[in-house]
Design a protein around this motif. Sequence first.
Motif, PDB file in Angstrom:
ATOM      1  N   SER A   1       0.842  -1.198   0.000  1.00  0.00           N
ATOM      2  CA  SER A   1       0.000   0.000   0.000  1.00  0.00           C
ATOM      3  C   SER A   1       0.876   1.247   0.000  1.00  0.00           C
TER       4      SER A   1
ATOM      5  N   MET B   1      -1.066  -0.825   9.548  1.00  0.00           N
ATOM      6  CA  MET B   1      -0.326  -0.207   8.451  1.00  0.00           C
ATOM      7  C   MET B   1       1.076   0.075   8.974  1.00  0.00           C
TER       8      MET B   1
ATOM      9  N   GLY C   1       3.656   3.099  12.759  1.00  0.00           N
ATOM     10  CA  GLY C   1       2.499   2.603  12.025  1.00  0.00           C
ATOM     11  C   GLY C   1       1.203   2.906  12.763  1.00  0.00           C
TER      12      GLY C   1
ATOM     13  N   THR D   1      -6.634  -4.102  11.285  1.00  0.00           N
ATOM     14  CA  THR D   1      -5.737  -3.731  10.189  1.00  0.00           C
ATOM     15  C   THR D   1      -4.550  -2.968  10.747  1.00  0.00           C
TER      16      THR D   1
ATOM     17  N   TYR E   1       3.690   1.597   2.323  1.00  0.00           N
ATOM     18  CA  TYR E   1       3.269   0.893   3.544  1.00  0.00           C
ATOM     19  C   TYR E   1       2.951  -0.564   3.222  1.00  0.00           C
TER      20      TYR E   1
ATOM     21  N   LYS F   1       0.188  -3.358   4.449  1.00  0.00           N
ATOM     22  CA  LYS F   1      -1.069  -3.465   5.198  1.00  0.00           C
ATOM     23  C   LYS F   1      -1.269  -4.921   5.579  1.00  0.00           C
TER      24      LYS F   1
END
Length: 457
Positions: A377, A451, A434, A449, A380, A382
């Motif tokens: 992402s 990141m 994150g 989730t 990042y 994910k």
Amino acid sequence: MTTHRRLFLTQVLSVSVLFVVLVFAIVPLVFGSAQYIVFFLLTGAYFMIILLFYQVYKNYVRPVKHLVETIDSLVSGNYKVRVHEDFHADTGRLQGAINELARHLQDLNRQEKMHARQLNSVIENMASGVMLIDQQGYVHLVNKRFVDLFGLTRERYTDSLYYDVLDQNQIDETVQEVFLYEQPIKNEITLTKDLTTYYLEVIGAPYFNQKHDLRGAVLVFHDVTEFKRLEQIRKDFVANVSHELRTPITSIKGFAETMLEDELDKELEQRFLSIIYKESHRLQLLIQDLLDLSKLEKVDFHLNYQVIQLDGLIRESVEMAKVQAKAKGMDLTIAGEEGLELSADYDRLKQVILNLIYNAINYSPNGGEVTIAAYNSSGYVKIEVSDNGMGIATEVLPRIFERFYRVDKARSRNTGGTGLGLSITKHIVEAHHGQIFVDSVVDEGSTFTIMLPKEQT
Ligand SMILES: Nc1ncnc2c1ncn2[C@@H]1O[C@H](COP(=O)(O)OP(=O)(O)O)[C@@H](O)[C@H]1O
Ligand SMILES: [Mg+2]
């Protein structure tokens, strides 16, 4: 025409009249060529006197007049004026001295203005509120922070009596005590603004003139709301830890006591022993989590960054959680993209993923399914851990990352939960720069989730 010039011209005129009178009075008294000599002598004398007058006017009268004008200007505060320095005139030195004085005054004035500006910006931009009052209680000065804290306009405070514009009793008490004891006094006040309560520490200090007469007080207000909040968190934490420790310890002690005092059959003894074992295991988990948390919160805590192949890490975590999943007849599935890399602390990141997987297993019914998926992402990585379990109600969703917060205490306890798992998880994710989010629907399931930036700077 100026008075000096007029004086000079009058004198010239009177000397001229005198000269004419003298010429008419003396010249007829002599005869022949002597008349010319007398006339020339008188004319010579006349011009000499006029020249003398001019010299006096030019060298003394005019410069002195300029000096007086300059001094008048200096007195009225115009430090930019200078006199013309005439080095030939006798007043030259005086002119030089006056100019020097003017320069000094100008410098002093400039410095004083600069100091005033500096002092003003220090007071104005201080992180604490400041109020200066005189001994009658009139407000002379408030700074920007003070105005922000107490809400009225600056104009409303200045020149008002402090007790007319501030309705906090503690401020009044502080001022009274400062005036009474003539020494610094510390108090605490609470302010309610827009439904929020602020805690302020107020320090009042008297100020005196050179003769040591009390002239007023300076009050400084520090916002200690955040400090109070942290103090409360710390108190709550200690209370929570004590509470969490008490239950297993009470039960261990109780069962041990019974075993010591009573003659028990083998079966009962085994049951009690297994309870003692379970409770001590819970204690161990709790202490492990507490140690982890305190390690993470240490100022000098640092992560061991290394380049991690995410596939391997996820596979290893799934392998470790398999036993537990199998016991509940659950499937662990790996999905998403492969071959992702990121810079992270291997053990800490594994701890995060395991925490999320164990939660997904623990808070799902038998036979449920847990999916661990990773995606790329833009800068990042994910990672999603989702289950089709019991879910979390929207109103408590923001609280699940708090220490010791559990939606269902008994259920968490049965699964060996301490209520610290998600706060440790969040800590680790944030230490990696994150973020962690949760999406959940009751009875349908939850998705956690995270990141994580691929690179750490
Ligand atoms: N996947 C999940 N599904 C449902 N509820 C969850 C899930 N993960 C966490 N929770 C809720 O959040 C609470 C806090 O989680 P955690 O900090 O890991 O503590 P613990 O698992 O030790 O109780 C849990 O007690 C549970 O109520
Ligand atoms: Mg947990």
